[in-house]
Write a protein that holds these residues in place. Structure first.
Motif, mmCIF file in Angstrom:
data_model
loop_
_atom_site.group_PDB
_atom_site.id
_atom_site.type_symbol
_atom_site.label_atom_id
_atom_site.label_comp_id
_atom_site.label_asym_id
_atom_site.label_seq_id
_atom_site.Cartn_x
_atom_site.Cartn_y
_atom_site.Cartn_z
ATOM 1 N N GLU A 37 32.875 35.691 39.626
ATOM 2 C CA GLU A 37 34.033 35.011 39.028
ATOM 3 C C GLU A 37 35.299 35.310 39.812
ATOM 4 O O GLU A 37 36.085 34.415 40.135
ATOM 5 N N VAL A 38 35.531 36.595 40.104
ATOM 6 C CA VAL A 38 36.737 36.995 40.814
ATOM 7 C C VAL A 38 36.705 36.479 42.250
ATOM 8 O O VAL A 38 37.727 36.028 42.778
ATOM 9 N N THR A 39 35.538 36.501 42.887
ATOM 10 C CA THR A 39 35.408 35.976 44.250
ATOM 11 C C THR A 39 35.791 34.497 44.284
ATOM 12 O O THR A 39 36.509 34.050 45.186
ATOM 13 N N GLN A 40 35.334 33.749 43.304
ATOM 14 C CA GLN A 40 35.680 32.327 43.227
ATOM 15 C C GLN A 40 37.186 32.150 43.021
ATOM 16 O O GLN A 40 37.804 31.287 43.654
ATOM 17 N N ALA A 41 37.787 32.949 42.167
ATOM 18 C CA ALA A 41 39.233 32.855 41.921
ATOM 19 C C ALA A 41 40.018 33.170 43.194
ATOM 20 O O ALA A 41 41.023 32.509 43.496
ATOM 21 N N VAL A 42 39.553 34.175 43.963
ATOM 22 C CA VAL A 42 40.209 34.527 45.225
ATOM 23 C C VAL A 42 40.073 33.373 46.212
ATOM 24 O O VAL A 42 41.027 33.005 46.906
ATOM 25 N N ARG A 43 38.900 32.770 46.278
ATOM 26 C CA ARG A 43 38.653 31.638 47.172
ATOM 27 C C ARG A 43 39.610 30.482 46.845
ATOM 28 O O ARG A 43 40.218 29.889 47.726
ATOM 29 N N ALA A 47 42.924 29.023 49.073
ATOM 30 C CA ALA A 47 43.028 27.621 49.484
ATOM 31 C C ALA A 47 44.424 27.053 49.241
ATOM 32 O O ALA A 47 44.781 26.020 49.789
ATOM 33 N N LEU A 48 45.211 27.766 48.439
ATOM 34 C CA LEU A 48 46.555 27.281 48.122
ATOM 35 C C LEU A 48 47.558 27.514 49.251
ATOM 36 O O LEU A 48 48.697 27.062 49.159
ATOM 37 N N GLY A 49 47.183 28.278 50.258
ATOM 38 C CA GLY A 49 48.097 28.441 51.386
ATOM 39 C C GLY A 49 48.497 29.872 51.631
ATOM 40 O O GLY A 49 47.661 30.758 51.652
ATOM 41 N N ASP A 50 49.799 30.101 51.791
ATOM 42 C CA ASP A 50 50.364 31.394 52.208
ATOM 43 C C ASP A 50 49.868 32.545 51.326
ATOM 44 O O ASP A 50 50.286 32.680 50.184
ATOM 45 N N ARG A 51 49.004 33.374 51.874
ATOM 46 C CA ARG A 51 48.409 34.472 51.110
ATOM 47 C C ARG A 51 49.381 35.621 50.898
ATOM 48 O O ARG A 51 49.241 36.379 49.954
ATOM 49 N N SER A 52 50.358 35.786 51.771
ATOM 50 C CA SER A 52 51.268 36.933 51.672
ATOM 51 C C SER A 52 52.144 36.866 50.424
ATOM 52 O O SER A 52 52.601 37.899 49.943
ATOM 53 N N GLU A 53 52.386 35.675 49.887
ATOM 54 C CA GLU A 53 53.221 35.545 48.694
ATOM 55 C C GLU A 53 52.436 34.970 47.518
ATOM 56 O O GLU A 53 53.034 34.540 46.537
ATOM 57 N N ILE A 58 46.515 38.066 45.879
ATOM 58 C CA ILE A 58 46.703 39.522 46.016
ATOM 59 C C ILE A 58 46.048 40.253 44.842
ATOM 60 O O ILE A 58 45.334 41.238 45.034
ATOM 61 N N TYR A 59 46.261 39.758 43.618
ATOM 62 C CA TYR A 59 45.665 40.390 42.443
ATOM 63 C C TYR A 59 44.137 40.287 42.482
ATOM 64 O O TYR A 59 43.430 41.250 42.168
ATOM 65 N N GLY A 60 43.623 39.140 42.887
ATOM 66 C CA GLY A 60 42.170 38.959 42.977
ATOM 67 C C GLY A 60 41.536 39.910 43.970
ATOM 68 O O GLY A 60 40.482 40.490 43.701
ATOM 69 N N LYS A 61 42.182 40.088 45.133
ATOM 70 C CA LYS A 61 41.656 41.027 46.133
ATOM 71 C C LYS A 61 41.658 42.454 45.577
ATOM 72 O O LYS A 61 40.716 43.214 45.799
ATOM 73 N N LYS A 62 42.713 42.784 44.835
ATOM 74 C CA LYS A 62 42.782 44.119 44.216
ATOM 75 C C LYS A 62 41.647 44.282 43.197
ATOM 76 O O LYS A 62 40.971 45.315 43.156
ATOM 77 N N GLN A 63 41.420 43.251 42.393
ATOM 78 C CA GLN A 63 40.328 43.283 41.418
ATOM 79 C C GLN A 63 38.976 43.470 42.109
ATOM 80 O O GLN A 63 38.135 44.243 41.645
ATOM 81 N N LEU A 64 38.770 42.764 43.210
ATOM 82 C CA LEU A 64 37.508 42.890 43.949
ATOM 83 C C LEU A 64 37.310 44.312 44.456
ATOM 84 O O LEU A 64 36.197 44.846 44.386
#
Length: 171
Positions: A37-43, A47-53, A58-64
């Motif tokens: 579920e979290v992997t899909q949310a991160v994916r 896809a929305l663009g600029d990952r730095s902001e 960021i929260y999804g990667k932390k959850q993973l």
């Protein structure tokens, strides 16, 4: 692993069959349900663009990372545990897995089940086998007195009940 004084060997880490099942269920849930579920949310967030902001990314990667850390811990921990799935021969004594009722000097009773550190939950009456009270209770019989040092000083309790439940076969 902690060492047992005197024999130099590792102290076994005990768990009840129910406790082992709960840890395995948690591991299964994290690996098969939560992580995908979290992997899909991160994916999707990526896809929305600029990952730095991107807060979702960021929260999804932390959850993973947290899920992966817990999965590694549970996998390793389950390999170290010794499941106690049989009743002791002498059920008149307190051993791991026993439900023990103790009475203090004021006549107040408390019932605890002696369980592994991974199962400890005082709200359920589950007392870690590594706690001072549990260690003092091991090997005691009905009407034995047990003294335990508490933050308030020494406390004495009497063993007024010992019972065991047969391990369930619903695995």
């Amino acid at each position: 692993m902690t060492q047992v004084p005197g024999n130099g060997g590792p102290r076994p880490r005990y768990i009840t069959p129910e406790g082992e099942r709960a840890l395995r269920d948690e591991l299964q849930y994290l690996w098969k349900v939560k992580r995908p579920e979290v992997t899909q949310a991160v994916r999707e967030a990526a896809a929305l663009g600029d990952r730095s902001e991107n807060a979702e990314y960021i929260y999804g990667k932390k959850q993973l990372r947290e899920i992966d850390r817990r999965v590694r811990f549970l996998g390793k921990r389950l390999e170290e545990l010794t499941v106690v799935d049989r009743l002791p021969d002498d059920r008149d004594k307190v051993f791991f897995g026993a439900w023990v009722t103790v009475e203090d000097e004021e006549g107040d009773e408390q019932t605890y089940r002696l369980v592994g550190a991974d199962e400890f939950d005082l709200n359920k009456g589950y007392l870690s086998i590594n706690s001072p009270l549990a260690r003092a209770l091991i090997g005691k019989r009905l009407d034995d007195e047990v003294s335990v040092r508490t933050p308030e000083g020494w406390k004495s309790v009497f063993v007024v009940g010992i019972r065991y439940e047969a391990p369930s076969d619903d695995k």
